[in-house]
Design a protein around this motif. Structure first.
Motif, PDB file in Angstrom:
ATOM      1  N   LEU A 278       2.275 -15.123  -2.884  1.00 49.89           N
ATOM      2  CA  LEU A 278       1.101 -15.689  -3.542  1.00 49.89           C
ATOM      3  C   LEU A 278       0.049 -14.597  -3.665  1.00 49.89           C
ATOM      4  N   GLU A 279      -0.327 -14.273  -4.887  1.00 49.69           N
ATOM      5  CA  GLU A 279      -1.281 -13.190  -5.131  1.00 49.69           C
ATOM      6  C   GLU A 279      -2.477 -13.690  -5.930  1.00 49.69           C
ATOM      7  N   ILE A 280      -3.649 -13.170  -5.599  1.00 52.02           N
ATOM      8  CA  ILE A 280      -4.865 -13.388  -6.379  1.00 52.02           C
ATOM      9  C   ILE A 280      -5.518 -12.029  -6.600  1.00 52.02           C
ATOM     10  N   ASN A 281      -5.704 -11.679  -7.859  1.00 50.40           N
ATOM     11  CA  ASN A 281      -6.300 -10.387  -8.233  1.00 50.40           C
ATOM     12  C   ASN A 281      -5.525  -9.209  -7.651  1.00 50.40           C
ATOM     13  N   GLY A 282      -4.207  -9.379  -7.586  1.00 49.61           N
ATOM     14  CA  GLY A 282      -3.356  -8.296  -7.106  1.00 49.61           C
ATOM     15  C   GLY A 282      -3.263  -8.193  -5.605  1.00 49.61           C
ATOM     16  N   HIS A 283      -3.956  -9.075  -4.871  1.00 42.89           N
ATOM     17  CA  HIS A 283      -3.919  -9.047  -3.407  1.00 42.89           C
ATOM     18  C   HIS A 283      -3.085 -10.222  -2.903  1.00 42.89           C
ATOM     19  N   ALA A 284      -2.137  -9.952  -2.035  1.00 41.32           N
ATOM     20  CA  ALA A 284      -1.285 -11.008  -1.487  1.00 41.32           C
ATOM     21  C   ALA A 284      -2.046 -11.795  -0.426  1.00 41.32           C
ATOM     22  N   LEU A 285      -1.886 -13.121  -0.472  1.00 37.20           N
ATOM     23  CA  LEU A 285      -2.474 -13.985   0.545  1.00 37.20           C
ATOM     24  C   LEU A 285      -1.393 -14.401   1.517  1.00 37.20           C
ATOM     25  N   ASP A 286      -1.635 -14.159   2.807  1.00 41.66           N
ATOM     26  CA  ASP A 286      -0.637 -14.564   3.797  1.00 41.66           C
ATOM     27  C   ASP A 286      -0.837 -16.034   4.164  1.00 41.66           C
TER      28      ASP A 286
ATOM     29  N   GLY B  99     -16.269 -16.838   0.069  1.00 42.51           N
ATOM     30  CA  GLY B  99     -14.987 -16.416  -0.488  1.00 42.51           C
ATOM     31  C   GLY B  99     -13.838 -16.532   0.479  1.00 42.51           C
ATOM     32  N   ILE B 100     -12.627 -16.249  -0.051  1.00 45.29           N
ATOM     33  CA  ILE B 100     -11.407 -16.299   0.743  1.00 45.29           C
ATOM     34  C   ILE B 100     -11.287 -15.055   1.604  1.00 45.29           C
ATOM     35  N   THR B 101     -11.500 -13.905   0.957  1.00 50.76           N
ATOM     36  CA  THR B 101     -11.521 -12.630   1.672  1.00 50.76           C
ATOM     37  C   THR B 101     -12.857 -11.962   1.405  1.00 50.76           C
ATOM     38  N   HIS B 102     -13.241 -11.010   2.238  1.00 45.59           N
ATOM     39  CA  HIS B 102     -14.548 -10.386   2.111  1.00 45.59           C
ATOM     40  C   HIS B 102     -14.377  -8.884   1.845  1.00 45.59           C
ATOM     41  N   ASP B 103     -14.372  -8.530   0.564  1.00 44.81           N
ATOM     42  CA  ASP B 103     -14.266  -7.122   0.191  1.00 44.81           C
ATOM     43  C   ASP B 103     -15.641  -6.469   0.252  1.00 44.81           C
ATOM     44  N   LYS B 104     -15.648  -5.157   0.401  1.00 46.08           N
ATOM     45  CA  LYS B 104     -16.891  -4.401   0.419  1.00 46.08           C
ATOM     46  C   LYS B 104     -16.876  -3.365  -0.696  1.00 46.08           C
ATOM     47  N   LEU B 105     -18.082  -3.089  -1.236  1.00 46.50           N
ATOM     48  CA  LEU B 105     -18.195  -2.065  -2.280  1.00 46.50           C
ATOM     49  C   LEU B 105     -18.172  -0.670  -1.677  1.00 46.50           C
ATOM     50  N   HIS B 106     -18.689  -0.557  -0.448  1.00 50.08           N
ATOM     51  CA  HIS B 106     -18.805   0.742   0.227  1.00 50.08           C
ATOM     52  C   HIS B 106     -18.283   0.608   1.655  1.00 50.08           C
ATOM     53  N   PRO B 107     -17.949   1.721   2.294  1.00 47.01           N
ATOM     54  CA  PRO B 107     -17.461   1.653   3.675  1.00 47.01           C
ATOM     55  C   PRO B 107     -18.467   1.006   4.627  1.00 47.01           C
ATOM     56  N   ARG B 108     -19.762   1.241   4.384  1.00 41.99           N
ATOM     57  CA  ARG B 108     -20.791   0.672   5.244  1.00 41.99           C
ATOM     58  C   ARG B 108     -21.296  -0.640   4.634  1.00 41.99           C
ATOM     59  N   VAL B 109     -21.374  -1.672   5.469  1.00 47.04           N
ATOM     60  CA  VAL B 109     -21.809  -2.979   4.995  1.00 47.04           C
ATOM     61  C   VAL B 109     -23.251  -2.929   4.482  1.00 47.04           C
TER      62      VAL B 109
ATOM     63  N   ARG C 227     -10.665 -20.752  -4.439  1.00 48.47           N
ATOM     64  CA  ARG C 227      -9.815 -21.619  -3.626  1.00 48.47           C
ATOM     65  C   ARG C 227      -8.960 -22.529  -4.505  1.00 48.47           C
ATOM     66  N   PHE C 228      -9.520 -22.999  -5.614  1.00 47.93           N
ATOM     67  CA  PHE C 228      -8.725 -23.824  -6.525  1.00 47.93           C
ATOM     68  C   PHE C 228      -7.584 -23.009  -7.143  1.00 47.93           C
ATOM     69  N   VAL C 229      -7.862 -21.755  -7.483  1.00 47.36           N
ATOM     70  CA  VAL C 229      -6.814 -20.885  -8.022  1.00 47.36           C
ATOM     71  C   VAL C 229      -5.723 -20.670  -6.975  1.00 47.36           C
ATOM     72  N   ALA C 230      -6.141 -20.446  -5.729  1.00 48.28           N
ATOM     73  CA  ALA C 230      -5.166 -20.241  -4.652  1.00 48.28           C
ATOM     74  C   ALA C 230      -4.323 -21.496  -4.439  1.00 48.28           C
ATOM     75  N   LEU C 231      -4.946 -22.672  -4.458  1.00 50.75           N
ATOM     76  CA  LEU C 231      -4.200 -23.917  -4.282  1.00 50.75           C
ATOM     77  C   LEU C 231      -3.241 -24.162  -5.446  1.00 50.75           C
ATOM     78  N   TRP C 232      -3.684 -23.870  -6.665  1.00 47.83           N
ATOM     79  CA  TRP C 232      -2.818 -24.041  -7.838  1.00 47.83           C
ATOM     80  C   TRP C 232      -1.585 -23.148  -7.738  1.00 47.83           C
ATOM     81  N   LYS C 233      -1.800 -21.903  -7.364  1.00 50.43           N
ATOM     82  CA  LYS C 233      -0.670 -20.980  -7.240  1.00 50.43           C
ATOM     83  C   LYS C 233       0.241 -21.381  -6.083  1.00 50.43           C
ATOM     84  N   ASN C 234      -0.353 -21.923  -5.024  1.00 52.37           N
ATOM     85  CA  ASN C 234       0.464 -22.364  -3.895  1.00 52.37           C
ATOM     86  C   ASN C 234       1.302 -23.586  -4.266  1.00 52.37           C
ATOM     87  N   MET C 235       0.753 -24.480  -5.094  1.00 51.89           N
ATOM     88  CA  MET C 235       1.530 -25.631  -5.552  1.00 51.89           C
ATOM     89  C   MET C 235       2.708 -25.177  -6.421  1.00 51.89           C
TER      90      MET C 235
END
Length: 493
Positions: A390-398, A177-187, A366-374
């Motif tokens: 540029l946002e994906i799922n409500g999260h801004a991509l720097d 993935g682009i970013t790595h979210d976690k379900l819980h504080p501990r991996v 990544r395709f969604v991110a590239l489309w939005k960036n275009m």
């Protein structure tokens, strides 16, 4: 010129953890041993020997790494090195059974088959899988099931010590993935939750397939390959061997489920469905599946493929599912659907499904991110002074995320073309070579031409197989985890 100094890397940690994981593989090798004994097969000793070898090497690496009580020191470099090393070590040990079967494989073919299994590619060198023993067939399916969720994910569950040091580095090095979210504080807890979803879906699929025309053994092996989106089958004709619309629909649906981010599936199982339906990537995934389904149905109709309404709907959907999720199962012959279908298949092979799933390839995220960036670039061309986020799922991509995505695409395409050129060097056509290269780096396993009905991956030259084995690993670990190790700055400051 500035002189670079050596970076300190804790090799003891790498050896120690790898040794512990080889103990886990030794336990895994006992499962096909039990299957062989259940069916009265003489090849049980192969798995016992491989398990003993895995445990012995594991002990040696643990001692080399300072023993069981050594305090692990895990930073980003150790995470990258360890993740890559584990996948290679698992493949080297896992290939041992293939070297001693009744019709033994060469070292090249055995490593290719095992790497294809653990990376859930599904490209096989066996022309006749139905001649293999139950133990070997189960081991092939098991390698895919373990590799589907990820060897490191299993490691974080069975080795609690890793949750004290370096779990985030390992998690980020393997999870897609682009970013790595976690379900819980501990991996470690996140890994357990993902494994829970994986186990539940696999058990559900086994039960559904067993209710159909499959035996329990076939149901287990097909379920392992389906949920891992791997594609190894116990039959030469793959899923088409059962000639059952029921099996086709069940496998197609579960392949598509396997293409969804498992963190979203975990939320859905807990009754939280809103994040799933509001997810930009999931909605794009559904749209792409529907469009590709329509195009395949159209291509099938244009090329005169007759059949019932149900089969005319099922075969195109199955082909979409097996391609976009990089599973590689077969349910019908797509080679007669024309060039339109072949073009769509190549696009889906490169695209893949959602990040955080068991699928390979580039990923829709990544395709969604590239489309939005275009779209953002077009807007900025008209209004240079505007600030467009540029946002994906409500999260801004720097900008660093966007730069990394662009670099990923560039490296991916370079490796894809390199794989095709290596195969072309042995006299194969560019179309066949490009398809085979895309299949391996995208962890898809589908064959076409020379890698399909023209002979399969087993007929390819040894050099091509070794290069494609590397592409499988790079594709499964999403390029950077492996590529960064070849950088001089990885080893020096």
């Amino acid at each position: 010129m500035k002189r670079l100094s050596r970076i300190h890397i804790d090799y003891r940690t790498v050896c120690n953890v790898t040794g512990s994981l080889l103990f886990v593989e030794a336990v895994l090798l006992l499962l096909p041993l039990l299957v062989s004994l259940m069916y009265g097969e003489s090849e049980w000793w192969i798995f016992l020997s491989a398990a003993a070898l895995s445990a012995t090497v594991g002990v040696g690496l643990i001692q080399l790494g300072g023993g069981r009580h050594y305090k692990l020191q895990m930073n980003r470099r150790e995470g990258y090195l360890l993740t890559t090393f584990i996948w290679i070590a698992y493949s080297l040990v896992g290939m041992v059974p293939f070297l001693f079967i009744s019709a033994p494989l060469s070292v090249t073919d055995a490593f290719f088959e095992t790497m294809s299994g653990f990376t859930t590619t599904g490209a096989t060198v066996f022309a006749d899988v139905e001649s293999l023993s139950h133990g070997i067939l189960f081991w092939r399916a098991l390698t895919q099931w373990v590799g589907g969720l990820g060897i490191v994910i299993f490691m974080l569950v069975v080795l609690p010590a890793l949750n004290q040091s370096g779990s985030v580095s390992l998690f980020n090095a393997e999870v897609t993935g682009i970013t790595h979210d976690k379900l819980h504080p501990r991996v470690g807890q996140t890994a357990k939750s993902l494994l829970y979803v994986y186990l539940l879906l696999t058990a559900m699929l086994i039960a559904l397939l067993w209710c159909g025309p499959m035996t329990l053994f076939d149901a287990v092996c097909q379920a392992f390959s389906t949920m891992s989106t791997g594609g190894f089958s116990t039959r030469n004709a793959s899923i088409a061997a059962w000639n059952s619309d029921y099996v086709g629909w069940v496998v197609a649906i579960f392949m598509l489920v396997g293409g969804v981010n498992f963190m979203l599936l975990y939320g859905l199982l807990r009754g939280n469905w809103r994040p799933l339906v509001r997810n930009d990537v999931f909605r794009a995934y559904c749209l792409i599946v529907l469009v590709a389904w329509s195009l395949f149905a159209l291509a099938r109709f244009i090329n005169g493929n007759d059949g019932s309404i149900g089969r005319n709907l099922l075969e195109p959907l199955f082909q979409v599912a097996t391609t976009i999720t990089t599973t590689g199962f077969s349910f019908g012959s797509y080679e007669g659907w024309g060039q339109l279908a072949l073009s769509v298949i190549l696009i889906l092979m490169m695209m893949g499904a959602c990040a955080g799933s068991t699928t390979g390839a580039v990923k829709i995220d990544r395709f969604v991110a590239l489309w939005k960036n275009m779209r953002r670039s077009v807007e900025l061309a008209l209004y240079p002074q505007h600030i467009v986020t540029l946002e994906i799922n409500g999260h801004a991509l720097d900008e660093s995320h966007i730069s990394r995505i662009t670099s990923f695409f560039a490296i991916y395409l370079i490796l894809l073309i390199a794989g095709a050129m290596v195969m072309c060097g042995y006299g194969y056509s560019f179309t066949d070579s490009l398809f085979a290269s895309a299949s391996c780096i995208g962890n898809n396993g589908l064959g076409y031409g020379a890698s399909g009905s023209g002979g399969g991956f087993g007929t390819l030259p040894p050099v091509v197989k070794w290069f494609y084995s590397l592409l499988m690993l790079i594709g499964r670990l999403e390029v950077f985890t492996v590529i960064v190790i070849f950088s001089r700055k990885f080893w020096c400051r």
